[in-house]
Design a protein around this motif. Structure first.
Motif, mmCIF file in Angstrom:
data_model
loop_
_atom_site.group_PDB
_atom_site.id
_atom_site.type_symbol
_atom_site.label_atom_id
_atom_site.label_comp_id
_atom_site.label_asym_id
_atom_site.label_seq_id
_atom_site.Cartn_x
_atom_site.Cartn_y
_atom_site.Cartn_z
ATOM 1 N N SER A 14 -14.863 -0.943 -12.730
ATOM 2 C CA SER A 14 -16.258 -0.776 -13.139
ATOM 3 C C SER A 14 -16.611 -1.787 -14.227
ATOM 4 C CB SER A 14 -16.475 0.653 -13.661
ATOM 5 O OG SER A 14 -17.806 0.816 -14.105
ATOM 6 N N GLY A 15 -17.738 -2.484 -14.049
ATOM 7 C CA GLY A 15 -18.194 -3.463 -15.027
ATOM 8 C C GLY A 15 -17.669 -4.861 -14.795
ATOM 9 N N VAL A 16 -16.784 -5.010 -13.807
ATOM 10 C CA VAL A 16 -16.231 -6.332 -13.482
ATOM 11 C C VAL A 16 -16.795 -6.755 -12.134
ATOM 12 C CG1 VAL A 16 -14.151 -7.707 -13.081
ATOM 13 C CG2 VAL A 16 -14.120 -5.829 -14.756
ATOM 14 N N ASP A 17 -17.532 -7.869 -12.105
ATOM 15 C CA ASP A 17 -18.215 -8.289 -10.876
ATOM 16 C C ASP A 17 -17.237 -8.698 -9.781
ATOM 17 O OD1 ASP A 17 -20.655 -7.840 -12.091
ATOM 18 O OD2 ASP A 17 -20.835 -9.914 -12.804
ATOM 19 N N GLU A 18 -16.226 -9.479 -10.160
ATOM 20 C CA GLU A 18 -15.251 -9.960 -9.188
ATOM 21 C C GLU A 18 -14.025 -9.048 -9.185
ATOM 22 O OE1 GLU A 18 -15.639 -12.565 -7.160
ATOM 23 O OE2 GLU A 18 -17.647 -12.967 -7.977
ATOM 24 N N PRO A 19 -13.288 -8.988 -8.055
ATOM 25 C CA PRO A 19 -12.054 -8.190 -8.046
ATOM 26 C C PRO A 19 -11.084 -8.674 -9.124
ATOM 27 C CG PRO A 19 -12.666 -8.832 -5.817
ATOM 28 C CD PRO A 19 -13.568 -9.592 -6.734
ATOM 29 N N LEU A 20 -10.485 -7.749 -9.835
ATOM 30 C CA LEU A 20 -9.451 -8.077 -10.814
ATOM 31 C C LEU A 20 -8.148 -8.308 -10.064
ATOM 32 C CD1 LEU A 20 -8.864 -8.122 -13.955
ATOM 33 C CD2 LEU A 20 -8.005 -5.798 -13.631
ATOM 34 N N ARG A 21 -7.479 -9.406 -10.389
ATOM 35 C CA ARG A 21 -6.223 -9.740 -9.710
ATOM 36 C C ARG A 21 -5.053 -9.438 -10.635
ATOM 37 N NH1 ARG A 21 -7.268 -15.753 -8.636
ATOM 38 N NH2 ARG A 21 -8.369 -15.415 -10.614
ATOM 39 N N ALA A 22 -4.016 -8.852 -10.068
ATOM 40 C CA ALA A 22 -2.805 -8.534 -10.825
ATOM 41 C C ALA A 22 -1.593 -8.930 -9.990
ATOM 42 C CB ALA A 22 -2.753 -7.052 -11.160
ATOM 43 N N ARG A 23 -0.589 -9.456 -10.679
ATOM 44 C CA ARG A 23 0.671 -9.812 -10.015
ATOM 45 C C ARG A 23 1.763 -8.944 -10.645
ATOM 46 N NH1 ARG A 23 2.288 -14.482 -7.125
ATOM 47 N NH2 ARG A 23 4.509 -14.966 -7.255
ATOM 48 N N ILE A 24 2.306 -8.041 -9.876
ATOM 49 C CA ILE A 24 3.285 -7.092 -10.394
ATOM 50 C C ILE A 24 4.591 -7.216 -9.619
ATOM 51 C CG2 ILE A 24 1.462 -5.484 -11.083
ATOM 52 C CD1 ILE A 24 2.252 -3.753 -8.633
ATOM 53 N N ARG A 25 5.660 -6.687 -10.175
ATOM 54 C CA ARG A 25 6.935 -6.681 -9.477
ATOM 55 C C ARG A 25 6.837 -5.793 -8.246
ATOM 56 N NH1 ARG A 25 10.806 -9.422 -11.482
ATOM 57 N NH2 ARG A 25 12.277 -8.469 -10.023
ATOM 58 N N ALA A 26 7.503 -6.214 -7.174
ATOM 59 C CA ALA A 26 7.461 -5.462 -5.925
ATOM 60 C C ALA A 26 7.980 -4.045 -6.148
ATOM 61 C CB ALA A 26 8.300 -6.175 -4.870
ATOM 62 N N ASP A 27 7.300 -3.108 -5.527
ATOM 63 C CA ASP A 27 7.682 -1.689 -5.552
ATOM 64 C C ASP A 27 7.513 -1.036 -6.930
ATOM 65 O OD1 ASP A 27 8.433 -1.928 -2.839
ATOM 66 O OD2 ASP A 27 10.425 -2.635 -3.413
ATOM 67 N N ARG B 211 -3.658 -5.425 -1.154
ATOM 68 C CA ARG B 211 -2.286 -5.504 -1.671
ATOM 69 C C ARG B 211 -1.489 -6.416 -0.765
ATOM 70 N NH1 ARG B 211 0.961 -0.089 -3.603
ATOM 71 N NH2 ARG B 211 2.801 -1.134 -4.493
ATOM 72 N N ARG B 212 -0.835 -7.403 -1.358
ATOM 73 C CA ARG B 212 -0.076 -8.385 -0.572
ATOM 74 C C ARG B 212 1.349 -8.464 -1.092
ATOM 75 N NH1 ARG B 212 -0.883 -10.512 4.266
ATOM 76 N NH2 ARG B 212 -3.080 -10.821 3.709
ATOM 77 N N PHE B 213 2.309 -8.203 -0.209
ATOM 78 C CA PHE B 213 3.722 -8.276 -0.571
ATOM 79 C C PHE B 213 4.181 -9.722 -0.529
ATOM 80 C CE2 PHE B 213 8.257 -8.205 0.678
ATOM 81 C CZ PHE B 213 8.773 -7.479 -0.387
ATOM 82 N N LEU B 214 4.811 -10.216 -1.633
ATOM 83 C CA LEU B 214 5.238 -11.618 -1.741
ATOM 84 C C LEU B 214 6.727 -11.749 -2.053
ATOM 85 C CD1 LEU B 214 2.223 -12.936 -3.853
ATOM 86 C CD2 LEU B 214 2.530 -13.115 -1.371
ATOM 87 N N GLY B 215 7.509 -10.778 -1.598
ATOM 88 C CA GLY B 215 8.944 -10.830 -1.860
ATOM 89 C C GLY B 215 9.273 -10.098 -3.148
ATOM 90 N N ASP B 216 9.546 -10.851 -4.203
ATOM 91 C CA ASP B 216 9.858 -10.227 -5.497
ATOM 92 C C ASP B 216 8.623 -9.653 -6.178
ATOM 93 O OD1 ASP B 216 12.513 -10.870 -5.244
ATOM 94 O OD2 ASP B 216 12.336 -12.755 -6.358
ATOM 95 N N PHE B 217 7.436 -10.111 -5.748
ATOM 96 C CA PHE B 217 6.194 -9.695 -6.406
ATOM 97 C C PHE B 217 5.194 -9.186 -5.381
ATOM 98 C CE2 PHE B 217 8.184 -12.788 -9.165
ATOM 99 C CZ PHE B 217 8.041 -12.223 -10.421
ATOM 100 N N GLU B 218 4.169 -8.538 -5.903
ATOM 101 C CA GLU B 218 3.027 -8.142 -5.092
ATOM 102 C C GLU B 218 1.755 -8.612 -5.779
ATOM 103 O OE1 GLU B 218 3.080 -4.148 -3.050
ATOM 104 O OE2 GLU B 218 4.647 -3.812 -4.555
ATOM 105 N N GLN B 219 0.793 -9.039 -4.978
ATOM 106 C CA GLN B 219 -0.508 -9.452 -5.480
ATOM 107 C C GLN B 219 -1.513 -8.343 -5.177
ATOM 108 O OE1 GLN B 219 -0.853 -12.673 -6.866
ATOM 109 N NE2 GLN B 219 -2.928 -12.210 -7.552
ATOM 110 N N LEU B 220 -2.174 -7.859 -6.222
ATOM 111 C CA LEU B 220 -3.138 -6.774 -6.059
ATOM 112 C C LEU B 220 -4.549 -7.272 -6.333
ATOM 113 C CD1 LEU B 220 -1.393 -3.878 -8.067
ATOM 114 C CD2 LEU B 220 -1.070 -4.484 -5.660
ATOM 115 N N SER B 221 -5.501 -6.732 -5.591
ATOM 116 C CA SER B 221 -6.920 -6.874 -5.918
ATOM 117 C C SER B 221 -7.427 -5.497 -6.315
ATOM 118 C CB SER B 221 -7.703 -7.399 -4.710
ATOM 119 O OG SER B 221 -7.373 -8.737 -4.437
ATOM 120 N N LEU B 222 -8.097 -5.444 -7.465
ATOM 121 C CA LEU B 222 -8.504 -4.160 -8.038
ATOM 122 C C LEU B 222 -10.006 -4.159 -8.300
ATOM 123 C CD1 LEU B 222 -5.666 -4.044 -10.733
ATOM 124 C CD2 LEU B 222 -5.642 -2.868 -8.524
ATOM 125 N N ALA B 223 -10.658 -3.093 -7.898
ATOM 126 C CA ALA B 223 -12.070 -2.897 -8.232
ATOM 127 C C ALA B 223 -12.139 -2.152 -9.556
ATOM 128 C CB ALA B 223 -12.771 -2.119 -7.133
#
Length: 368
Positions: free
Chosen positions: A327-340, A313-325
C-alpha cells in the motif's frame, strides 16, 4: 585446461609493469563528444576495469591508450613520459602494449603456435618459438599447438588470444570485453584463470566490461563511465557501499527507488519511517533500497508492521525473486531472498528493511 597452479605449467614471462595516466582526455567524432575530460591514474601492475553501459566511451578510451585512436586533446603518459599529446604520438607498436579483442581476432589460416608467435618479430625463430610455446603451455593449450582456430572451442580461442597478447611480455594489457562471447558456465573459471595469469605476468591491465559483477571479480579498482565521463573510481567495496549517485548505485545492485523526505536522521518512505545516516535539514530525496535488503516473513494476525502481498515469485536456485504489492507504493516492491526462506504458500507478508541497504540521493534533474 590444466589448472593454472599445475606444477607442469610453464610460467609466463614476467613483464615490467608500466604506470599509465590519462590527463584531461577528450575525443570527438565530428560533432559527437565521445570522451569528456578523462582523468585516470593506473598504478604499475594494477588491474582496473572500465565499466559502463554501451556507448559510454569504454572502448574508445582503450583505443586511445593503445594508440589506435588519436585523442582530440589531452595527454597520455606511460611511466611519466608523454606518449600521446599535441606534441607527441608514439605508434602502437612502440608502446609495449598487448591487445585482446572481443572476437579474439585469431588468424584462421595460422596454427595456434604461429598465431601466438606472430608478434614476436624482434626475436630469432628459435627464441620466438620457445616464447610462444611457453605462453601456450601457460594457458593449457599445448595439445593444440598445431591446431587451427576453427577446431578450438570458444574458451580455448580466448586462451589462445591471451597467450598471443602476453607472449611479447607487454608492460600494459588492454582487454576489450574478453569474456562476452563465452558460455555462461565457462565464464567464472576462465575469468579466474585469466586473472591468475595476469597476476603472474604483473602487467598493468585495463579490462573493458559492461558487467558489474565481472568488474568486481577482476578489478583492483573500477572506473565507471557514463556519456564519456568518469562518474566514480574506487574499489568494488567503495563502489557498492558508497556510490556517488543513483546511477552508480543502480549499476552495482538491483534497487527499489522511492521519493521520500529525510529529516534529522530519519526518512519518511512508503515503507515506513526508516533510520538513515543523515542528520541534515528536512528535504526531498531519492531513497534507494537494495532488493537484497528487503526481509520478508509470513504475516500473522497480530503483525502491525509494513504489510505486503506476494504477486509473483521466481525460483533462482539459491535465491528467490519476489514481487510484492505494498500500500502506498506505485510499483511492485522487489525482494531477493534466500530460497525456501518464505513458506511457498505464503501470500500475505510482513516487510522489513535492513538499515545497511538504504541509500539516500539528492533529488536532481538527472535522477528525479
Amino acid at each position: 585446461m590444466a589448472p593454472a597452479t599445475s606444477q607442469n605449467a610453464a610460467r609466463t614471462g614476467v613483464s615490467f609493469a608500466a604506470e599509465l595516466m590519462f590527463r584531461d582526455l577528450h575525443l570527438h567524432y565530428g560533432d559527437k563528444h565521445i570522451l569528456q575530460g578523462i582523468d585516470l591514474h593506473i598504478q604499475p601492475g594494477e588491474v582496473i576495469c572500465l565499466l559502463g553501459p554501451s556507448g559510454s566511451g569504454k572502448t574508445s578510451l582503450l583505443r586511445v591508450a593503445a594508440g589506435l585512436e588519436p585523442q582530440t586533446s589531452g595527454i597520455v603518459f606511460m611511466n611519466g613520459r608523454e606518449i600521446a599529446s599535441e606534441k607527441v604520438f608514439l605508434p602502437p607498436e612502440k608502446r609495449s602494449i598487448g591487445l585482446m579483442f572481443q572476437d579474439f581476432a585469431l588468424f584462421p589460416h595460422m596454427t595456434i603456435l604461429d598465431n601466438v608467435r606472430f608478434g614476436l618479430t624482434t626475436m630469432s625463430k628459435v627464441m620466438s618459438k620457445q616464447e610462444a610455446l611457453n605462453a601456450i603451455r601457460r594457458v593449457g593449450l599445448e595439445h593444440h599447438v598445431n591446431s587451427y582456430p576453427d577446431v578450438l572451442s570458444g574458451g580455448e580461442q580466448q586462451r589462445a588470444a591471451l597467450a598471443r597478447a602476453l607472449a611479447p611480455r607487454p608492460s600494459v594489457m588492454l582487454m576489450d570485453e574478453p569474456f562476452s562471447g563465452l558460455d555462461t558456465r565457462l565464464k567464472d573459471s576462465i575469468r579466474a584463470e585469466t586473472l591468475a595469469i595476469l597476476r603472474e605476468t604483473r602487467a598493468t591491465t585495463i579490462v573493458v566490461t559492461h558487467d558489474a559483477e565481472e568488474a568486481m571479480r577482476m578489478g583492483d579498482r573500477i572506473a565507471l563511465l557514463n556519456d564519456g565521463k568518469i562518474v566514480q573510481v574506487g574499489t568494488s567495496g567503495e563502489m557498492y557501499r558508497a556510490p556517488r549517485d543513483l546511477f552508480v548505485a543502480s549499476f552495482f545492485a538491483e534497487l527499489n527507488v522511492f521519493d521520500g523526505v529525510v529529516n534529522n536522521g530519519v526518512a519518511d518512505t512508503p515503507l515506513g519511517v526508516l533510520p538513515v545516516a543523515d542528520n541534515g535539514p528536512a528535504r526531498n530525496v531519492k531513497i534507494a533500497v537494495r532488493t537484497t535488503g528487503i526481509e520478508v516473513s509470513a504475516a500473522k494476525k497480530e503483525d502491525t508492521g509494513v504489510l505486503g502481498r506476494v504477486t509473483a515469485r521466481r525460483f533462482l536456485g539459491d535465491f528467490e525473486q519476489l514481487s510484492l504489492a505494498v500500500s502506498g507504493v506505485d510499483e511492485p516492491l522487489r525482494a531477493r531472498i534466500r530460497a525456501d526462506e518464505l513458506p511457498y504458500d505464503a501470500k500475505d507478508v510482513v516487510i522489513k528493511v535492513r538499515n545497511n541497504d538504504i541509500m539516500l540521493f539528492e533529488t536532481t534533474d538527472d535522477n528525479a
